[in-house]
Enzyme design. Structure first.
Site, short mmCIF file in Angstrom:
data_model
loop_
_atom_site.label_atom_id
_atom_site.label_comp_id
_atom_site.label_asym_id
_atom_site.label_seq_id
_atom_site.Cartn_x
_atom_site.Cartn_y
_atom_site.Cartn_z
CG HIS A 125 36.08 38.35 37.49
ND1 HIS A 125 35.67 37.39 36.21
CD2 HIS A 125 35.13 38.82 36.46
CE1 HIS A 125 34.40 37.51 35.62
NE2 HIS A 125 34.25 38.54 35.81
CB CYS B 128 37.97 31.61 38.68
SG CYS B 128 36.92 31.74 37.35
#
Length: 242
Positions: A89, A132
């Site tokens: 992430h 991301c």
């Protein structure tokens, strides 16, 4: 008026060892094992010595990069090329470790630069980042086709600190990177398929990856989304993996 001179095609020497390191946070990232499997198949095909570290903390991201740098500098034969795959992430400029603490991408990149990694000085360093880079979602737009070309120039005698690096991001700045719970990420699956089955310079291969992904549609919360990778290059020569 004289006609323009054609560009010379200089290639990186790939006759030495090829090394790869994958650092992957699996916590709350379903489907990442499919990506690891695809990467391992690609590295075997391209004859890279590959190491995988699962669930590194933020500090272990840095520690594993330092170990990789030492491995490269102490390898028994010259190293021609190194790949680093970072999957976690994240947000723009940062990755989240297994401990939910953040590590700066720039701190990871600088470990292998021309100043800090003697074994890779003037050698290609390829980073693949599946994470991301923000929260934006792209519904897509109707636009005409565009072509982008990049030209790099060789530099003799001395070499800048940050040359010979290629950063490949799963999405553009500010946007979400998508991942399927079973099939893995469209980005990693497309990169590994193209790098394994197509021939050409790595920039040409990445243009093909971008073209394929531009044709894809991701369904998120019942809505179609578009996603495209982005790459940033300071390569001075053509890099051929095949």
């Amino acid at each position: 008026m004289s006609s323009p001179q054609p560009l010379q095609e200089e290639r990186y020497d790939m006759s030495g060892a090829h090394l790869a390191l994958t650092l992957c946070v699996t916590k709350a990232r379903e489907g990442c094992e499919a990506d690891i499997d695809a990467l391992e198949r690609m590295f075997r095909h391209l004859k890279f010595e590959s190491t995988v570290k699962r669930d590194p903390t933020a500090q272990e991201f840095l520690d594993e990069m330092d170990k990789f740098q030492q491995t490269i500098d102490n390898w028994e034969e010259p190293v021609s090329c190194a790949f680093v795959v970072l999957m976690a992430h994240g947000e723009e400029g940062f990755l989240k470790g297994e401990d939910d603490k953040m590590v700066r991408l720039e701190d990871l990149f600088e470990v292998l630069n021309n100043k800090n990694c003697k074994g890779l000085r003037a050698k290609p360093k390829v980073y693949i980042i599946q994470a991301c880079r923000g929260e934006h979602r792209d519904p897509g737009e109707e636009v005409g086709e565009e072509q982008v070309s990049a030209i790099t120039k060789d530099n003799l005698q001395t070499i800048p600190t940050f040359t010979d690096a290629l950063h490949i991001y799963s999405t553009v700045e500010g946007f979400i990177a998508y991942r399927h719970d079973q099939k893995g990420s469209a980005f990693i699956q497309t990169v590994t398929n193209v790098f394994t089955n197509r021939k050409g310079s790595i920039i040409e291969l990445l243009e093909e990856v971008t073209r394929i992904m531009a044709d894809m549609e991701v369904i998120q919360d019942g809505k179609p989304r578009k996603v495209n990778p982005e790459f940033q290059s300071t390569l001075r020569k053509k890099l051929y993996l095949q």
